[in-house]
Design a protein around this motif. Structure first.
Motif, PDB file in Angstrom:
ATOM      1  N   GLY A   6       0.795  -1.233   0.000  1.00 33.74           N
ATOM      2  CA  GLY A   6       0.000   0.000   0.000  1.00 33.74           C
ATOM      3  C   GLY A   6       0.822   1.275   0.000  1.00 33.74           C
ATOM      4  O   GLY A   6       0.580   2.170  -0.823  1.00 33.74           O
ATOM      5  N   PRO A   7       1.813   1.403   0.888  1.00 33.03           N
ATOM      6  CA  PRO A   7       2.621   2.624   0.909  1.00 33.03           C
ATOM      7  C   PRO A   7       3.485   2.817  -0.354  1.00 33.03           C
ATOM      8  O   PRO A   7       3.904   3.917  -0.664  1.00 33.03           O
ATOM      9  N   LEU A  51      -2.485  -0.740  -4.565  1.00 27.11           N
ATOM     10  CA  LEU A  51      -2.365  -2.033  -3.895  1.00 27.11           C
ATOM     11  C   LEU A  51      -2.568  -1.922  -2.387  1.00 27.11           C
ATOM     12  O   LEU A  51      -2.103  -2.779  -1.619  1.00 27.11           O
ATOM     13  N   LYS A  52      -3.300  -0.880  -1.964  1.00 28.02           N
ATOM     14  CA  LYS A  52      -3.590  -0.714  -0.543  1.00 28.02           C
ATOM     15  C   LYS A  52      -4.309  -1.962  -0.033  1.00 28.02           C
ATOM     16  O   LYS A  52      -5.229  -2.469  -0.669  1.00 28.02           O
ATOM     17  N   GLY A  53      -3.872  -2.458   1.126  1.00 28.99           N
ATOM     18  CA  GLY A  53      -4.468  -3.655   1.711  1.00 28.99           C
ATOM     19  C   GLY A  53      -3.868  -4.952   1.183  1.00 28.99           C
ATOM     20  O   GLY A  53      -4.323  -6.038   1.535  1.00 28.99           O
ATOM     21  N   ARG A  54      -2.859  -4.839   0.340  1.00 34.05           N
ATOM     22  CA  ARG A  54      -2.193  -6.028  -0.228  1.00 34.05           C
ATOM     23  C   ARG A  54      -0.762  -6.099   0.265  1.00 34.05           C
ATOM     24  O   ARG A  54      -0.127  -5.089   0.575  1.00 34.05           O
ATOM     25  N   GLN A  55      -0.256  -7.312   0.293  1.00 35.95           N
ATOM     26  CA  GLN A  55       1.142  -7.510   0.672  1.00 35.95           C
ATOM     27  C   GLN A  55       1.802  -8.499  -0.279  1.00 35.95           C
ATOM     28  O   GLN A  55       1.153  -9.381  -0.827  1.00 35.95           O
ATOM     29  N   LEU A  56       3.077  -8.294  -0.475  1.00 37.33           N
ATOM     30  CA  LEU A  56       3.902  -9.266  -1.182  1.00 37.33           C
ATOM     31  C   LEU A  56       4.443 -10.171  -0.085  1.00 37.33           C
ATOM     32  O   LEU A  56       4.991  -9.687   0.909  1.00 37.33           O
ATOM     33  N   ILE A  95       1.016 -12.184  -4.053  1.00 34.65           N
ATOM     34  CA  ILE A  95       0.447 -10.916  -3.620  1.00 34.65           C
ATOM     35  C   ILE A  95      -0.910 -11.250  -3.020  1.00 34.65           C
ATOM     36  O   ILE A  95      -1.800 -11.723  -3.739  1.00 34.65           O
ATOM     37  N   ALA A  96      -1.043 -11.036  -1.723  1.00 34.06           N
ATOM     38  CA  ALA A  96      -2.257 -11.447  -1.015  1.00 34.06           C
ATOM     39  C   ALA A  96      -2.822 -10.291  -0.197  1.00 34.06           C
ATOM     40  O   ALA A  96      -2.124  -9.307   0.065  1.00 34.06           O
ATOM     41  N   LYS A  97      -4.082 -10.452   0.201  1.00 37.31           N
ATOM     42  CA  LYS A  97      -4.697  -9.479   1.105  1.00 37.31           C
ATOM     43  C   LYS A  97      -3.990  -9.552   2.443  1.00 37.31           C
ATOM     44  O   LYS A  97      -3.651 -10.632   2.919  1.00 37.31           O
ATOM     45  N   LYS A  98      -3.791  -8.371   3.053  1.00 34.44           N
ATOM     46  CA  LYS A  98      -3.183  -8.346   4.376  1.00 34.44           C
ATOM     47  C   LYS A  98      -4.140  -8.957   5.382  1.00 34.44           C
ATOM     48  O   LYS A  98      -5.337  -8.773   5.290  1.00 34.44           O
ATOM     49  N   ARG A  99      -3.605  -9.678   6.318  1.00 36.44           N
ATOM     50  CA  ARG A  99      -4.428 -10.309   7.359  1.00 36.44           C
ATOM     51  C   ARG A  99      -4.186  -9.650   8.673  1.00 36.44           C
ATOM     52  O   ARG A  99      -3.208  -9.155   9.025  1.00 36.44           O
TER      53      ARG A  99
END
Length: 146
Positions: free
Chosen positions: A57-58, A63-68, A142-146
């Protein structure tokens, strides 16, 4: 002489066909059994270690709310990661150890050390370890942040 050569050719051809028939039938049988095998759901015999994550996101506002994330997944003999989709979770996988079976598109593909596969929006698959040794992969997605 022409008739003897032609007959000999036919005899050899039939013999080759008959000798290869068990392999052809076995291949068709295996493909048929793989297609008929019901894909499991859930997980069994897995250990998952999250190695690293990056909040995207930053870096990319879209891609806010996503993480690699990168995970190390170990499949014990008989273990599996049941049927799942990658509709909103693209990724790539690298096989470190062992042999695994990746089931997708009605087929099965055996993979081993050094092999890779992709998981895109159209991927719906499941993975199993039919071997006697653990199988280990590195999965990056690349997934949704939990």
């Amino acid at each position: 002489m022409k008739k003897k050569v032609a007959l000999w050719t036919v005899v050899v051809g039939v013999a080759l066909l008959i000798s290869g028939l068990p392999y052809l039938v076995q291949g068709d049988y295996h493909a048929e059994q793989t297609a008929k095998k019901t894909a499991p759901t859930g997980k069994k015999g897995l250990s998952v270690r999250k190695a690293r994550t990056v909040d995207l996101g930053p870096i990319f506002s879209s891609l806010k709310g996503r993480q690699l994330r990168m995970r190390v997944v170990q499949f014990e003999p008989g273990g599996f990661f049941g049927i799942h989709s990658h509709k909103d979770r693209p990724g790539v996988v690298y096989v470190l150890e062992g042999k695994l079976i990746d089931h997708r598109d009605g087929g099965a593909n055996e993979v081993g050390p050094g092999d890779t596969w992709i998981e895109d929006k159209d991927t719906k698959h499941w993975v199993e370890n039919r071997g006697t040794k653990p199988g280990v992969i590195i999965a990056v997605d690349i997934a949704k942040k939990r």
